[in-house]
Motif scaffolding. Structure first.
Motif, PDB file in Angstrom:
ATOM      1  N   UNK A 112       2.636 -10.550  -2.319  1.00 30.28           N
ATOM      2  CA  UNK A 112       2.582  -9.093  -2.385  1.00 30.28           C
ATOM      3  C   UNK A 112       1.325  -8.644  -3.116  1.00 30.28           C
ATOM      4  N   UNK A 113       0.781  -7.525  -2.666  1.00 31.96           N
ATOM      5  CA  UNK A 113      -0.431  -6.968  -3.260  1.00 31.96           C
ATOM      6  C   UNK A 113      -0.219  -5.465  -3.404  1.00 31.96           C
ATOM      7  N   UNK A 114       0.118  -5.029  -4.626  1.00 30.69           N
ATOM      8  CA  UNK A 114       0.404  -3.620  -4.879  1.00 30.69           C
ATOM      9  C   UNK A 114      -0.825  -2.915  -5.442  1.00 30.69           C
ATOM     10  N   UNK A 115      -0.764  -1.600  -5.489  1.00 34.44           N
ATOM     11  CA  UNK A 115      -1.799  -0.842  -6.183  1.00 34.44           C
ATOM     12  C   UNK A 115      -1.175   0.319  -6.939  1.00 34.44           C
ATOM     13  N   UNK A 116      -1.944   0.832  -7.869  1.00 38.55           N
ATOM     14  CA  UNK A 116      -1.544   1.890  -8.803  1.00 38.55           C
ATOM     15  C   UNK A 116      -0.657   1.362  -9.917  1.00 38.55           C
ATOM     16  N   UNK A 117       0.303   0.495  -9.580  1.00 39.09           N
ATOM     17  CA  UNK A 117       1.075  -0.261 -10.578  1.00 39.09           C
ATOM     18  C   UNK A 117       1.731  -1.431  -9.844  1.00 39.09           C
TER      19      UNK A 117
END
Length: 265
Positions: free
Chosen positions: A59-64
């Protein structure tokens, strides 16, 4: 250790490379360079394995990292359902896995939790059993199957990256029609290397691994953990900011793969 569940908010590996074996699966993590401005890691992964199968998610999230943690926790809560299918003695129908995932991701309970997190995540799930591999992909993580027969034909990648797909605050499964890709591939006779990665590997300054042949050259004729270490060392040297997580394992297949009917003609 057969299993691993991790999210970057637990340990960020900023300015630190970590490569280890989880039984027969190798995992490499690098949180990015603080000198390039990196302060956190929003990746995550799951590794499960048993006698003749592996289940891996990246998984590769952004913002948090909240969305990655939500997806990981939710998949882990349904682990028994997935394992029950993977342990079936008769021939495996991968569609059962897809049915479970769609039921989970489209449930009102899960969608409500997604609305409450900060940010969103790409999610790539790979399952290998016997001489087949199946994938379920939301977003832009990468999966490769590296085999000499395929490399000779310039075929490297298992999935196609899709931009503007996520799970979380912005959620493809909250739309009228969910958008994702899935598929099944037969592995070839001999050694097949399955490799998953978040996009820091290919969106690094200088793009040393945007050409998959450079990936093959780095991994070729090395122990897998050593090859992954070299991949991470190179993107660190290029001063990558983005975090990178890699999961990889070798599958030795004895059964001959499909060949064209005119092969011997």
């Amino acid at each position: 250790m057969n299993n691993l569940s991790w999210v970057g908010s637990e340990e960020d590996f900023v300015d630190k490379r970590d490569v280890r074996w989880v039984n027969r699966v190798a995992v490499g993590r690098f949180g990015g360079n603080s000198s390039a401005g990196q302060t956190k890691n929003e990746d995550g992964c799951i590794i499960w394995q048993n006698g003749d199968w592996e289940f891996a998610a990246i998984l590769d999230a952004h913002k948090s990292a909240e969305s990655a943690k939500l997806v990981i926790d939710t998949i882990e809560q349904h682990k028994e359902d997935f394992v029950e299918i993977l342990e079936m003695k008769e021939s495996l129908d991968f569609k059962y896995l897809e049915v479970i995932l769609l039921k989970i991701f489209q449930s009102e309970k899960f969608l409500d939790k997604c609305r409450r997190v900060t940010g969103e995540t790409a999610c790539l799930i790979i399952v290998r059993k016997a001489n087949y591999v199946w994938w379920f992909s939301v977003g832009d993580c990468l999966a490769y199957v590296l085999h000499q027969d395929l490399i000779a034909l310039n075929q490297f990648q298992l999935n196609q990256r899709q931009f503007f797909e996520w799970i979380g605050q912005v959620n493809t499964f909250g739309q009228a029609v969910p958008c994702y890709t899935s598929g099944t591939r037969e592995l070839r006779r001999g050694n097949n290397l399955i490799l998953l990665s978040t996009d820091g590997l290919v969106e690094c300054p200088g793009e040393p691994f945007s050409d998959p042949s450079n990936l093959v050259a780095t991994l070729n004729e090395k122990e897998l953990d050593e090859g992954i270490s070299q991949l991470l060392m190179e993107i660190e040297r290029q001063n990558v900011r983005d975090s990178t997580t890699i999961i990889a394992w070798n599958v030795e297949v004895e059964k001959e793969g499909s060949i064209p009917s005119n092969h011997f003609g």
